[in-house]
Design a protein around this motif. Sequence first.
Motif, PDB file in Angstrom:
ATOM      1  N   VAL A 144       0.834  -1.201   0.000  1.00 38.73           N
ATOM      2  CA  VAL A 144       0.000   0.000   0.000  1.00 38.73           C
ATOM      3  C   VAL A 144       0.872   1.257   0.000  1.00 38.73           C
ATOM      4  CG1 VAL A 144      -1.958  -1.112   1.160  1.00 38.73           C
ATOM      5  CG2 VAL A 144      -0.169  -0.026   2.525  1.00 38.73           C
TER       6      VAL A 144
ATOM      7  N   ASP B 278      -3.745   3.327   4.718  1.00 38.38           N
ATOM      8  CA  ASP B 278      -4.386   2.353   3.824  1.00 38.38           C
ATOM      9  C   ASP B 278      -4.558   1.000   4.511  1.00 38.38           C
ATOM     10  OD1 ASP B 278      -4.438   4.251   1.806  1.00 38.38           O
ATOM     11  OD2 ASP B 278      -2.473   3.666   1.038  1.00 38.38           O
TER      12      ASP B 278
ATOM     13  N   ILE C  89      -8.004  -1.370   4.667  1.00 39.49           N
ATOM     14  CA  ILE C  89      -8.103  -2.780   4.265  1.00 39.49           C
ATOM     15  C   ILE C  89      -8.484  -3.656   5.457  1.00 39.49           C
ATOM     16  CG2 ILE C  89      -6.792  -4.754   3.374  1.00 39.49           C
ATOM     17  CD1 ILE C  89      -5.275  -2.826   1.598  1.00 39.49           C
TER      18      ILE C  89
ATOM     19  N   ALA D 164      -1.895  -2.935  -3.973  1.00 36.93           N
ATOM     20  CA  ALA D 164      -3.151  -2.228  -3.671  1.00 36.93           C
ATOM     21  C   ALA D 164      -2.876  -0.740  -3.583  1.00 36.93           C
ATOM     22  CB  ALA D 164      -3.748  -2.751  -2.366  1.00 36.93           C
TER      23      ALA D 164
ATOM     24  N   LEU E   3     -12.569   0.364  -7.691  1.00 38.00           N
ATOM     25  CA  LEU E   3     -12.371   1.493  -6.790  1.00 38.00           C
ATOM     26  C   LEU E   3     -12.698   2.738  -7.594  1.00 38.00           C
ATOM     27  CD1 LEU E   3      -8.950   0.673  -5.110  1.00 38.00           C
ATOM     28  CD2 LEU E   3     -11.231   0.253  -4.245  1.00 38.00           C
TER      29      LEU E   3
ATOM     30  N   LEU F 292      -7.143   4.405  -1.537  1.00 38.52           N
ATOM     31  CA  LEU F 292      -7.928   3.403  -0.806  1.00 38.52           C
ATOM     32  C   LEU F 292      -8.776   4.010   0.297  1.00 38.52           C
ATOM     33  CD1 LEU F 292      -5.463   0.445  -0.262  1.00 38.52           C
ATOM     34  CD2 LEU F 292      -6.845   1.000  -2.235  1.00 38.52           C
TER      35      LEU F 292
ATOM     36  N   LEU G 282     -13.713  -2.417  -1.230  1.00 33.88           N
ATOM     37  CA  LEU G 282     -12.347  -2.864  -0.993  1.00 33.88           C
ATOM     38  C   LEU G 282     -12.276  -4.375  -0.880  1.00 33.88           C
ATOM     39  CD1 LEU G 282     -10.447  -0.639   1.567  1.00 33.88           C
ATOM     40  CD2 LEU G 282      -9.703  -1.448  -0.670  1.00 33.88           C
TER      41      LEU G 282
END
Length: 199
Positions: A85, A90, A94, A142, A174, A180, A188
Amino acid sequence: MPLPDSITQLIAELNRLPGIGPRSAERIALHLVLSEVAAARQLSEAILSARERIRLCALCGALTEESRCDICTDARRDASLVCVVEQPVDIFSIEKSGTFRGKYHVLGGKISPLDGVEPDDLRIADLEKRLESEPIKEIVVALGTDVEGDATGFYLAKRLARPGLRITRIAHGLPAGTGLEFADELTLSRALEGRRDME
Ligand SMILES: [Zn+2]
């Protein structure tokens, strides 16, 4: 009548924070100067204490109070899977989705020649070291869905490619051009489940 200097200064400091515009800064400052001294002290001490205690995990770059974060030291997490990430925040996004059971690696940004960010400015060499010392079988990229995020993903796929290592990226879906942190948990979670191999 102009505001007293100390309030003007407080407003200016608050206004420098992300997401706080001049109006909000003014409202918060006036609220603070009219609150109990004890409450104001508690807030300033919480800010200072967090700032002094928080550092980056030596391994993955997450925010932690120890030299290694809770995720890196958690033996129940899948050490063969590492999600890459941009920023420590982030990881929280997640984790909230509850889908990912592997470990993480924070790059600290994305490649952006226009902003003077080169690959060497990111924690890519650290990730290469981890590939040598940890049983990593899959890297899940990601990153944000903007141009720099894409370019960084492709750069990583090329540089990290080695036999026995799968490099995947989370599925699109996304919101375009965002990070994110703006994605909801379901999006996600689906993006992670729908990840595919990079060329
Ligand atoms: Zn860590």
